[in-house]
Design a protein around this motif. Structure first.
Motif, PDB file in Angstrom:
ATOM      1  N   GLU A 120      40.340  42.524  50.066  1.00  8.25           N
ATOM      2  CA  GLU A 120      38.935  42.596  50.457  1.00  8.25           C
ATOM      3  C   GLU A 120      38.023  42.665  49.234  1.00  8.25           C
ATOM      4  O   GLU A 120      37.001  42.017  49.161  1.00  8.25           O
ATOM      5  CB  GLU A 120      38.782  43.863  51.321  1.00  8.25           C
ATOM      6  CG  GLU A 120      37.384  44.242  51.675  1.00  8.25           C
ATOM      7  CD  GLU A 120      36.773  43.295  52.684  1.00  8.25           C
ATOM      8  OE1 GLU A 120      35.896  42.527  52.283  1.00  8.25           O
ATOM      9  OE2 GLU A 120      37.179  43.332  53.846  1.00  8.25           O
ATOM     10  N   ASN A 121      38.439  43.448  48.228  1.00  6.85           N
ATOM     11  CA  ASN A 121      37.515  43.742  47.122  1.00  6.85           C
ATOM     12  C   ASN A 121      37.890  43.036  45.832  1.00  6.85           C
ATOM     13  O   ASN A 121      37.868  43.639  44.776  1.00  6.85           O
ATOM     14  CB  ASN A 121      37.526  45.262  46.856  1.00  6.85           C
ATOM     15  CG  ASN A 121      37.254  46.035  48.118  1.00  6.85           C
ATOM     16  OD1 ASN A 121      36.320  45.713  48.839  1.00  6.85           O
ATOM     17  ND2 ASN A 121      38.065  47.040  48.408  1.00  6.85           N
ATOM     18  N   ALA A 122      38.234  41.753  45.922  1.00  5.08           N
ATOM     19  CA  ALA A 122      38.682  41.017  44.727  1.00  5.08           C
ATOM     20  C   ALA A 122      37.683  41.184  43.587  1.00  5.08           C
ATOM     21  O   ALA A 122      38.050  41.466  42.442  1.00  5.08           O
ATOM     22  CB  ALA A 122      38.861  39.545  45.066  1.00  5.08           C
ATOM     23  N   ASP A 123      36.409  41.061  43.924  1.00  7.12           N
ATOM     24  CA  ASP A 123      35.343  41.104  42.939  1.00  7.12           C
ATOM     25  C   ASP A 123      35.267  42.488  42.281  1.00  7.12           C
ATOM     26  O   ASP A 123      35.252  42.634  41.062  1.00  7.12           O
ATOM     27  CB  ASP A 123      34.044  40.776  43.688  1.00  7.12           C
ATOM     28  CG  ASP A 123      32.834  40.915  42.810  1.00  7.12           C
ATOM     29  OD1 ASP A 123      32.876  40.358  41.701  1.00  7.12           O
ATOM     30  OD2 ASP A 123      31.860  41.583  43.217  1.00  7.12           O
ATOM     31  N   ARG A 124      35.285  43.514  43.141  1.00  7.93           N
ATOM     32  CA  ARG A 124      35.172  44.888  42.635  1.00  7.93           C
ATOM     33  C   ARG A 124      36.381  45.265  41.785  1.00  7.93           C
ATOM     34  O   ARG A 124      36.258  45.868  40.724  1.00  7.93           O
ATOM     35  CB  ARG A 124      35.048  45.834  43.834  1.00  7.93           C
ATOM     36  CG  ARG A 124      34.266  47.092  43.542  1.00  7.93           C
ATOM     37  CD  ARG A 124      34.163  47.892  44.781  1.00  7.93           C
ATOM     38  NE  ARG A 124      35.522  48.078  45.336  1.00  7.93           N
ATOM     39  CZ  ARG A 124      35.921  49.182  45.931  1.00  7.93           C
ATOM     40  NH1 ARG A 124      35.090  50.161  46.089  1.00  7.93           N
ATOM     41  NH2 ARG A 124      37.132  49.309  46.403  1.00  7.93           N
ATOM     42  N   GLU A 125      37.581  44.885  42.300  1.00  5.94           N
ATOM     43  CA  GLU A 125      38.827  45.189  41.569  1.00  5.94           C
ATOM     44  C   GLU A 125      38.796  44.562  40.178  1.00  5.94           C
ATOM     45  O   GLU A 125      39.159  45.177  39.187  1.00  5.94           O
ATOM     46  CB  GLU A 125      40.029  44.600  42.332  1.00  5.94           C
ATOM     47  CG  GLU A 125      40.311  45.281  43.647  1.00  5.94           C
ATOM     48  CD  GLU A 125      41.382  46.347  43.504  1.00  5.94           C
ATOM     49  OE1 GLU A 125      42.070  46.353  42.484  1.00  5.94           O
ATOM     50  OE2 GLU A 125      41.506  47.189  44.403  1.00  5.94           O
TER      51      GLU A 125
ATOM     52  N   THR B  69      48.268  43.475  36.910  1.00  2.00           N
ATOM     53  CA  THR B  69      48.436  42.539  38.030  1.00  2.00           C
ATOM     54  C   THR B  69      47.872  43.126  39.307  1.00  2.00           C
ATOM     55  O   THR B  69      48.179  44.265  39.659  1.00  2.00           O
ATOM     56  CB  THR B  69      49.943  42.255  38.251  1.00  2.00           C
ATOM     57  OG1 THR B  69      50.507  41.828  37.021  1.00  2.00           O
ATOM     58  CG2 THR B  69      50.149  41.183  39.302  1.00  2.00           C
ATOM     59  N   LEU B  70      47.080  42.323  40.006  1.00  2.00           N
ATOM     60  CA  LEU B  70      46.592  42.686  41.338  1.00  2.00           C
ATOM     61  C   LEU B  70      47.291  41.764  42.334  1.00  2.00           C
ATOM     62  O   LEU B  70      47.580  40.615  42.022  1.00  2.00           O
ATOM     63  CB  LEU B  70      45.081  42.476  41.417  1.00  2.00           C
ATOM     64  CG  LEU B  70      44.268  43.303  40.405  1.00  2.00           C
ATOM     65  CD1 LEU B  70      42.862  42.737  40.239  1.00  2.00           C
ATOM     66  CD2 LEU B  70      44.182  44.750  40.849  1.00  2.00           C
ATOM     67  N   GLY B  71      47.553  42.274  43.525  1.00  2.00           N
ATOM     68  CA  GLY B  71      48.059  41.370  44.566  1.00  2.00           C
ATOM     69  C   GLY B  71      49.563  41.345  44.705  1.00  2.00           C
ATOM     70  O   GLY B  71      50.234  42.359  44.570  1.00  2.00           O
ATOM     71  N   CYS B  72      50.083  40.126  44.947  1.00  5.09           N
ATOM     72  CA  CYS B  72      51.418  39.969  45.527  1.00  5.09           C
ATOM     73  C   CYS B  72      52.539  39.940  44.488  1.00  5.09           C
ATOM     74  O   CYS B  72      52.303  39.895  43.286  1.00  5.09           O
ATOM     75  CB  CYS B  72      51.449  38.675  46.325  1.00  5.09           C
ATOM     76  SG  CYS B  72      51.198  37.215  45.278  1.00  5.09           S
TER      77      CYS B  72
ATOM     78  N   GLU C 202      31.573  32.840  38.657  1.00  4.22           N
ATOM     79  CA  GLU C 202      31.155  34.207  38.991  1.00  4.22           C
ATOM     80  C   GLU C 202      31.830  35.215  38.044  1.00  4.22           C
ATOM     81  O   GLU C 202      31.191  36.134  37.534  1.00  4.22           O
ATOM     82  CB  GLU C 202      31.606  34.474  40.432  1.00  4.22           C
ATOM     83  CG  GLU C 202      30.762  35.449  41.198  1.00  4.22           C
ATOM     84  CD  GLU C 202      31.178  35.440  42.666  1.00  4.22           C
ATOM     85  OE1 GLU C 202      31.941  36.350  43.040  1.00  4.22           O
ATOM     86  OE2 GLU C 202      30.775  34.531  43.413  1.00  4.22           O
ATOM     87  N   ILE C 203      33.129  35.020  37.819  1.00  2.84           N
ATOM     88  CA  ILE C 203      33.881  35.948  36.957  1.00  2.84           C
ATOM     89  C   ILE C 203      33.391  35.862  35.510  1.00  2.84           C
ATOM     90  O   ILE C 203      33.321  36.866  34.808  1.00  2.84           O
ATOM     91  CB  ILE C 203      35.398  35.651  37.030  1.00  2.84           C
ATOM     92  CG1 ILE C 203      35.915  35.928  38.447  1.00  2.84           C
ATOM     93  CG2 ILE C 203      36.176  36.509  36.037  1.00  2.84           C
ATOM     94  CD1 ILE C 203      37.331  35.465  38.675  1.00  2.84           C
ATOM     95  N   SER C 204      33.042  34.640  35.078  1.00  2.00           N
ATOM     96  CA  SER C 204      32.618  34.474  33.675  1.00  2.00           C
ATOM     97  C   SER C 204      31.344  35.263  33.375  1.00  2.00           C
ATOM     98  O   SER C 204      31.040  35.560  32.229  1.00  2.00           O
ATOM     99  CB  SER C 204      32.424  32.993  33.343  1.00  2.00           C
ATOM    100  OG  SER C 204      31.267  32.507  33.998  1.00  2.00           O
TER     101      SER C 204
ATOM    102  N   CYS D 248      44.445  33.933  41.462  1.00  2.00           N
ATOM    103  CA  CYS D 248      43.798  33.240  42.585  1.00  2.00           C
ATOM    104  C   CYS D 248      42.278  33.383  42.572  1.00  2.00           C
ATOM    105  O   CYS D 248      41.544  32.434  42.821  1.00  2.00           O
ATOM    106  CB  CYS D 248      44.354  33.772  43.908  1.00  2.00           C
ATOM    107  SG  CYS D 248      46.057  33.239  44.164  1.00  2.00           S
ATOM    108  N   TYR D 249      41.798  34.585  42.287  1.00  2.00           N
ATOM    109  CA  TYR D 249      40.359  34.808  42.282  1.00  2.00           C
ATOM    110  C   TYR D 249      39.716  34.002  41.145  1.00  2.00           C
ATOM    111  O   TYR D 249      38.618  33.463  41.285  1.00  2.00           O
ATOM    112  CB  TYR D 249      40.088  36.315  42.143  1.00  2.00           C
ATOM    113  CG  TYR D 249      38.641  36.713  42.263  1.00  2.00           C
ATOM    114  CD1 TYR D 249      37.866  36.292  43.343  1.00  2.00           C
ATOM    115  CD2 TYR D 249      38.045  37.531  41.307  1.00  2.00           C
ATOM    116  CE1 TYR D 249      36.533  36.655  43.452  1.00  2.00           C
ATOM    117  CE2 TYR D 249      36.719  37.906  41.417  1.00  2.00           C
ATOM    118  CZ  TYR D 249      35.962  37.477  42.494  1.00  2.00           C
ATOM    119  OH  TYR D 249      34.652  37.839  42.597  1.00  2.00           O
TER     120      TYR D 249
END
Length: 448
Positions: free
Chosen positions: A55-60, A12-15, A90-92, A82-83
């Motif tokens: 900030e780094n959703a993509d990198r994470e 899990t990333l985030g909140c 983009e993620i795919s 969320c991302y």
């Protein structure tokens, strides 16, 4: 694909809300026969719950996909959160990703796993338009923690100019009071001592409540009912908008048997000009009134503040307004965020961008202020006898816990104290910023 003796791992990333939702997804998989393993172990399925705020959703996201592929190159990688709702295509394209599930689909993960195979090219996307996320899935997290995160609300109707959360999570909607109470009882039955109420905008609780007319219940109704649940020692309110934190709720917490004297209230800026540009729903006067009201009825309460530095148009003078406003407020600590541009937000189009090095300098100034605030708050608590809830981890022979009002304390590790509440006297602030404790005659009396 049969589920017999299959394994699944989660990250899990985030909140706190994401933690609650990951736990719910994990329970769905374990109920279907999956064994849960650590994220660095070999697993058949890796689920990564992403965040769009960092900030780094993509990198994470890429980093954890790599971790999963390293642990098992044949494992299926599923991205939710969320991302995943904001940037599914983009993620795919990320090598290793097999499935991307949007806000509506993530709680239906099992039906997508049945015929999913390791992708040779890009991942499969199942993502609805955010307008379709008009349902509520109750969630709570339980794990190795002494506390559980209980989700009571999701989505947000506010249109703050810097925020993508309404795009990622949809409109504000809530669980029914009956469901929340049922979840709270389930948590209590597992001998978890503390519940943290979470949501995107929990003060808005009652909006779009399902199976009921809109606005039948309020946040105040919810906390009154939760206060009556047996078996929960502590309930903490995670974060609540200042304009939605009413005097009645503050009064209730001050007299409550289970709600603890700890509030986390987003401010974002101490400048009225910037609050208007951010489209926040209050000005600094209302904010300081809330803080003073809490101090009046709960002099020992912990009060945490979220603040953003480097918002477009934040001149040095406006930043100093924020700095001075916070410096004078009787608060306990800050969470400082550096503004970063987000696609499809109003703020990204605004003039007056603050140079990155300047954003970083302001962030550092407020972090130093936060440390000072925290130490002076801790100082006021020394000599008091307070209940401490001890946590599981054993770090170099020490164990850590929190008082009700969020002072972090430590003592020598004692397995018998894990997940127990002990009344102890706060002694000294230690070099690592925690507080030492000891038993005293007052602690003995407090227990009795």
């Amino acid at each position: 694909m049969s589920h017999i003796h299959r394994t699944a791992a989660f990250h899990t990333l985030g909140c706190k809300l994401n933690f609650a939702e990951t736990s719910t997804i994990a329970r769905q998989l374990t109920d279907a026969g999956y064994d849960k393993v650590s994220f660095d172990d070999r697993a058949d399925v890796y689920v990564i719950n992403t965040c769009s705020v960092t900030e780094n959703a993509d990198r994470e996201c890429k980093l954890h996909v790599k971790r999963a592929m390293k642990a098992n190159s044949e494992g299926l990688v599923v991205i939710v959160g969320c991302y995943a709702q904001l940037k599914p295509e983009e993620i795919s394209q990320i090598t290793g990703v097999d499935l991307v599930l949007g806000a509506k689909e993530k709680f239906n993960i099992l039906s997508y796993l049945d015929d999913l195979e390791k992708s040779e090219s890009e991942g499969v996307v199942h993502s609805c338009e955010i307008e379709e996320t008009d349902f509520f899935i109750g969630s709570y997290s339980i794990g190795d923690r002494t506390r559980a995160f209980l989700k009571v609300q999701d989505g947000c109707d506010y249109k703050c100019t810097y925020c993508t959360i309404p795009l990622a999570r949809g409109i504000s909607r809530s669980d029914t009071i009956e469901n929340v109470l049922q979840n709270a009882r389930e948590i209590a039955a597992r001998d978890i001592k503390e519940i943290v109420l979470t949501g995107v905008n929990i003060g808005d609780y009652g909006k779009g409540e399902f199976g009921n007319k809109r606005h039948e219940h309020t946040f105040l109704d919810l906390i009154k009912e939760l206060d009556q649940v047996d078996g929960i020692e502590r309930i903490r309110i995670s974060s609540i908008e200042p304009n939605l934190l009413k005097d009645e709720s503050i009064e209730l917490v001050s007299k409550s048997k289970s709600f603890v004297p700890h509030f986390h209230i987003p401010l974002q800026s101490g400048s009225d000009d910037l609050l208007k540009k951010m489209k926040r729903r209050y000005l600094t006067k209302l904010y300081s009134d809330r803080v003073n009201k809490i101090r009046e009825v709960m002099p020992n309460a912990a009060i945490g503040v979220d603040v953003i530095v480097g918002f477009p148009g934040e001149t040095e003078e406006l930043f100093m307004e924020t700095y001075n406003f916070l410096n004078e407020l009787p608060i306990s600590y800050l969470h400082v965020f550096t503004y970063s541009e987000r696609e499809n937000t109003e703020a990204a189009e605004m003039d007056g961008a603050v140079p990155i090095p300047e954003r970083k300098r302001r962030n550092k100034m407020l972090r130093i202020l936060s440390e000072k605030k925290k130490m002076s708050f801790y100082q006021t608590q020394l000599g008091q006898t307070l209940p401490v809830l001890w946590e599981h981890e054993n770090k170099d022979g020490k164990m850590y816990g929190f008082t009700e009002n969020y002072v972090r304390v430590q003592k020598d590790f004692d397995a018998a104290c894990v997940n127990q509440i002990e009344f102890l006297k706060l002694e000294n602030i230690l070099p690592d910023g925690t507080v030492s404790v000891r038993s005293s005659f007052e602690s003995f009396l407090a227990k009795a």
